[in-house]
Design an enzyme around this catalytic site. Structure first.
Site, PDB file in Angstrom:
ATOM      1  N   LYS A   4     -10.628 -11.474 -11.186  1.00 50.64           N
ATOM      2  CA  LYS A   4      -9.557 -12.395 -11.602  1.00 50.64           C
ATOM      3  C   LYS A   4      -9.862 -13.812 -11.103  1.00 50.64           C
ATOM      4  O   LYS A   4      -9.660 -14.788 -11.816  1.00 50.64           O
ATOM      5  CB  LYS A   4      -8.205 -11.898 -11.071  1.00 50.64           C
ATOM      6  CG  LYS A   4      -7.723 -10.640 -11.800  1.00 50.64           C
ATOM      7  CD  LYS A   4      -6.545  -9.921 -11.139  1.00 50.64           C
ATOM      8  CE  LYS A   4      -6.251  -8.614 -11.876  1.00 50.64           C
ATOM      9  NZ  LYS A   4      -5.100  -7.862 -11.376  1.00 50.64           N
ATOM     10  N   GLN A  19      -1.670  -7.816  -6.086  1.00 49.74           N
ATOM     11  CA  GLN A  19      -2.459  -6.691  -6.595  1.00 49.74           C
ATOM     12  C   GLN A  19      -1.835  -5.373  -6.141  1.00 49.74           C
ATOM     13  O   GLN A  19      -1.511  -5.188  -4.972  1.00 49.74           O
ATOM     14  CB  GLN A  19      -3.920  -6.811  -6.097  1.00 49.74           C
ATOM     15  CG  GLN A  19      -4.872  -5.802  -6.717  1.00 49.74           C
ATOM     16  CD  GLN A  19      -5.044  -5.982  -8.230  1.00 49.74           C
ATOM     17  OE1 GLN A  19      -4.950  -7.071  -8.757  1.00 49.74           O
ATOM     18  NE2 GLN A  19      -5.296  -4.897  -8.922  1.00 49.74           N
ATOM     19  N   ASP A  79       2.217 -11.195 -14.096  1.00 47.68           N
ATOM     20  CA  ASP A  79       1.967  -9.779 -14.387  1.00 47.68           C
ATOM     21  C   ASP A  79       3.087  -9.175 -15.239  1.00 47.68           C
ATOM     22  O   ASP A  79       2.932  -8.073 -15.772  1.00 47.68           O
ATOM     23  CB  ASP A  79       1.897  -8.972 -13.078  1.00 47.68           C
ATOM     24  CG  ASP A  79       0.471  -8.718 -12.608  1.00 47.68           C
ATOM     25  OD1 ASP A  79      -0.417  -8.559 -13.466  1.00 47.68           O
ATOM     26  OD2 ASP A  79       0.267  -8.655 -11.377  1.00 47.68           O
TER      27      ASP A  79
HETATM   28  N1  GUN Z   1      -3.161  -2.768 -10.421  1.00 47.04           N
HETATM   29  C1  GUN Z   1      -3.640  -2.178 -11.523  1.00 47.04           C
HETATM   30  N2  GUN Z   1      -3.453  -2.977 -12.608  1.00 47.04           N
HETATM   31  C2  GUN Z   1      -2.841  -4.086 -12.148  1.00 47.04           C
HETATM   32  C3  GUN Z   1      -2.390  -5.272 -12.787  1.00 47.04           C
HETATM   33  O1  GUN Z   1      -2.501  -5.474 -14.010  1.00 47.04           O
HETATM   34  N3  GUN Z   1      -1.827  -6.187 -11.983  1.00 47.04           N
HETATM   35  C4  GUN Z   1      -1.666  -5.994 -10.650  1.00 47.04           C
HETATM   36  N4  GUN Z   1      -1.062  -6.953  -9.927  1.00 47.04           N
HETATM   37  N5  GUN Z   1      -2.064  -4.901 -10.027  1.00 47.04           N
HETATM   38  C5  GUN Z   1      -2.649  -3.957 -10.781  1.00 47.04           C
END
Ligand code: GUN
Length: 290
Positions: free
Chosen positions: A53, A97, A120
């Site tokens: 990211k 995350q 998100d």
């Molecule tokens: N863990 C697995 N997929 C995601 C996601 O799309 N965003 C976040 N913040 N954590 C995750």
């Protein structure tokens, strides 16, 4: 029949190029899009996702700041930091995350993020807006799946989409997205999960089958209707001869023989998630300057 591949890297590349142009335009107007990423602990998979990211943010001109906390961090420390980031006008998007360590409530953390910075789309306010069909931040993986389907020339409207997995990150928001009365949606959706009886009865009905369960090779060729489109959201790390290999939730080699189109792992849904995240950060920056 051998299914053709849906290339997530290529589709995500188009999205990233569009977002990069949007970011340049924002910068000319004095808005410098910025994403704050919070990582707790040292889970290798989470560290890899967070690095990806940040790398893609840099590639397309989005400023990215990372806050890394120890596994035993108190929930209140995270809530305090999120409060500061909510107040910081130079930060447009905040991402924590997941998963978090068991002593921290995901609900409390996700709810602490200001909804207008929730790139998100996990805040209950934004999740509710999605259910209601209002404009919102749509979770990155579900929106990525929907974009992959439409950008591959597949019409979701009127089709039967069967999703395996009911998580708040993928299964449930994808269901809510695809049932919308909207272009690229209008699907009939069945959501299967660990308590579904005779799951094969359902999966065999799917025109589009989405696997999001986190179990390597769960979807076998006898579960797939010939000619179906198969989207594999799983990213499972398996150890083989001392090496770690990424595999999806679909038995790719066998299912490829019956499906018409299929996403690979890696190089399928994964890059789409990051591409859509960038799109959501740009959207948050635009909204902040409106
Ligand atoms: N863990 C697995 N997929 C995601 C996601 O799309 N965003 C976040 N913040 N954590 C995750």
């Amino acid at each position: 029949m051998t299914a053709s591949l849906i290339d997530g890297n290529q589709i995500a590349g188009q999205i990233k190029a569009e977002v990069a142009a949007q970011v340049s335009a924002l910068k000319r107007k004095g808005v410098n899009p910025c994403l704050a990423v919070i990582l707790v602990g040292d889970d290798p998979a989470s560290s890899t996702y967070v690095s990806a990211k940040q790398r893609v943010s840099r590639e397309i001109g989005i400023r990215s700041i990372q806050h890394h906390f120890a596994e035993d961090t108190a929930e209140s420390s995270l809530v305090d930091l999120i409060g500061e980031l909510n107040q910081d006008a130079s930060v447009h998007g905040i991402l924590v995350q997941l998963p978090l360590p068991p002593h921290i409530s995901e609900y409390n953390i996700v709810s602490a993020i200001a909804p207008q910075k929730d790139v998100d789309g996990f805040h209950p306010y934004n999740a509710g807006r999605l259910v209601t069909g209002l404009d919102t931040f749509i979770p990155c993986t579900p929106l990525g799946v929907s974009e992959m389907i439409s950008k591959s020339g597949i019409e979701a409207s009127g089709k039967h989409v069967v999703i395996i997995g009911r998580s708040n990150i993928v299964g449930k928001p994808l269901m809510n997205l695809l049932v919308q009365k909207a272009d690229q949606a209008n699907a009939t959706v069945t959501l299967c999960h660990s308590r579904t009886r005779d799951i094969k009865v359902h999966t065999l009905q799917a025109d589009i089958l989405v696997a999001a369960i986190g179990r390597p090779g769960f979807v076998t060729s006898d579960m797939v209707k010939p000619g179906a489109v198969v989207i594999d959201v799983g990213i499972n790390r398996i150890k083989e001869k001392g090496k770690t290999r990424l595999v999806g939730d679909v038995d790719f080699d066998e299912v490829r023989k019956v499906a018409s189109k299929i996403t690979p792992v890696p190089g399928g849904v994964g890059p789409m998630t990051v591409g859509i995240l960038m799109q959501n950060v740009a959207k948050a920056a635009v909204l902040s300057s409106a």
